[in-house]
Design an enzyme around this catalytic site. Sequence first.
Site, PDB file in Angstrom:
ATOM      1  N   LYS A   1     136.397  38.433  -6.168  1.00 47.25           N
ATOM      2  CA  LYS A   1     137.540  38.434  -5.252  1.00 47.25           C
ATOM      3  C   LYS A   1     137.148  37.745  -3.951  1.00 47.25           C
ATOM      4  CE  LYS A   1     138.894  42.087  -2.754  1.00 47.25           C
ATOM      5  NZ  LYS A   1     139.170  41.611  -1.364  1.00 47.25           N
TER       6      LYS A   1
ATOM      7  N   ARG B   1     130.896  46.640  -1.647  1.00 45.76           N
ATOM      8  CA  ARG B   1     129.584  46.999  -1.113  1.00 45.76           C
ATOM      9  C   ARG B   1     128.650  47.731  -2.076  1.00 45.76           C
ATOM     10  NH1 ARG B   1     132.291  48.842   4.527  1.00 45.76           N
ATOM     11  NH2 ARG B   1     133.907  49.317   3.011  1.00 45.76           N
TER      12      ARG B   1
ATOM     13  N   LYS C   1     147.194  38.055   0.015  1.00 47.11           N
ATOM     14  CA  LYS C   1     148.358  38.913   0.299  1.00 47.11           C
ATOM     15  C   LYS C   1     149.471  38.155   1.028  1.00 47.11           C
ATOM     16  CE  LYS C   1     145.431  43.056   0.733  1.00 47.11           C
ATOM     17  NZ  LYS C   1     144.090  42.437   0.811  1.00 47.11           N
TER      18      LYS C   1
ATOM     19  N   ASP D   1     132.415  39.989   0.228  1.00 43.59           N
ATOM     20  CA  ASP D   1     132.644  40.096   1.670  1.00 43.59           C
ATOM     21  C   ASP D   1     131.411  39.602   2.429  1.00 43.59           C
ATOM     22  OD1 ASP D   1     135.242  41.130   1.367  1.00 43.59           O
ATOM     23  OD2 ASP D   1     134.416  43.108   0.947  1.00 43.59           O
TER      24      ASP D   1
ATOM     25  N   ASP E   1     155.740  36.107   3.572  1.00 44.39           N
ATOM     26  CA  ASP E   1     156.446  35.151   4.423  1.00 44.39           C
ATOM     27  C   ASP E   1     157.809  34.907   3.793  1.00 44.39           C
ATOM     28  OD1 ASP E   1     156.950  32.981   6.314  1.00 44.39           O
ATOM     29  OD2 ASP E   1     154.766  32.817   6.513  1.00 44.39           O
ATOM     30  N   ILE E   2     158.528  33.904   4.273  1.00 45.08           N
ATOM     31  CA  ILE E   2     159.809  33.587   3.652  1.00 45.08           C
ATOM     32  C   ILE E   2     159.552  33.067   2.233  1.00 45.08           C
ATOM     33  CG2 ILE E   2     160.952  33.147   5.862  1.00 45.08           C
ATOM     34  CD1 ILE E   2     160.657  30.141   5.286  1.00 45.08           C
ATOM     35  N   PRO E   3     160.525  33.228   1.318  1.00 48.74           N
ATOM     36  CA  PRO E   3     160.287  32.919  -0.097  1.00 48.74           C
ATOM     37  C   PRO E   3     159.724  31.534  -0.369  1.00 48.74           C
ATOM     38  CG  PRO E   3     162.316  34.160   0.119  1.00 48.74           C
ATOM     39  CD  PRO E   3     161.847  33.872   1.518  1.00 48.74           C
TER      40      PRO E   3
END
EC number: 4.1.1.23
Length: 231
Positions: free
Chosen positions: A33, A211, A62, A11, A65-67
Site C-alpha cells: 500500500k 509497522r 482516498k 510508511d 472531490d467533484i465526480p
Amino acid sequence: MQDPKVVIALDFDVKKDALDFVDRIDPSQCRLKVGKEMFTYFGPEFVRTLVAKEFDVFLDLKFHDIPNTVAKACIAAADLGVWMVNVHASGGEDMMIRAREGLAQFGQDKPHLIAVTVLTSMDKRQLSQIGIQSSPMEHVLTLASLTKQAGLDGVVCSAQEAAMLKETLGKEFMLVTPGIRPQGSDVGDQKRIMTPQEAMQVGVDYMVIGRPITQAKDPVAALDAINVSIA
C-alpha cells in the site's frame, strides 16, 4: 501464494529505505500500500517502480472531490498499473459511479475500486463533532450500502464491522481492513483493532498491516508468521 491477504503499508519517508525494504519482500507473499505521505514524497514514478517489481499496489489516496475530478484521478491511477484504488464514500453516489465508469475502459486490467467508510481513528465522539449522530457502526453501514449501490467492489472498514457488512451486503463485497495488529503489537493510533486470525474469521478479505512488519527486526519472518497464522 495465489491470493495474498496481507497488504503491507509502506510508511517510509526516505525512498532508499522503502526500496531496501521492498527488495527483501517476495511479491507473491503480500501486496503493498502506498499512501498520501509516500506518494507526495516520491510521486507516481515510485508506484511504477513497485509495479515493475511485480507487486500488486493499493494506491491509498482516498479521492474525494467533484465526480469528474475523481473519475480522472482514478483513471490516472489505473494508468500506473495499480491493483486497487480508493475514494471516500462520503463523496456521494454520483462521485463513486463516475469513478467506476471511468475505470471501465481498462476492462479486465482495471484496478479494484473501493471506498473508505469511517476512518479507524474515528469514534462516536469525533463523529458527533462533525455532525454525524449515528454510531461508527451505523455510519459504516450507511456508507457501505451506498458504495454497493454505486457498483464499487467493496469498502475499507474496521474488522469489527466485517461480519455485519458481509451478512448485510454479501460475501462478494470486498472488505479491506486497517487496524490489524498481530498479538503483542503496539496498537499505535488505531482505535478499533483486531489480530489477523480474528480478522479472517469475521470475513475480512485483505488486511492492511504496517509497522508490525516494516519495523520488525526481521520483516520477512514477521510477514511469514502472519501468513502462516491465517493459512
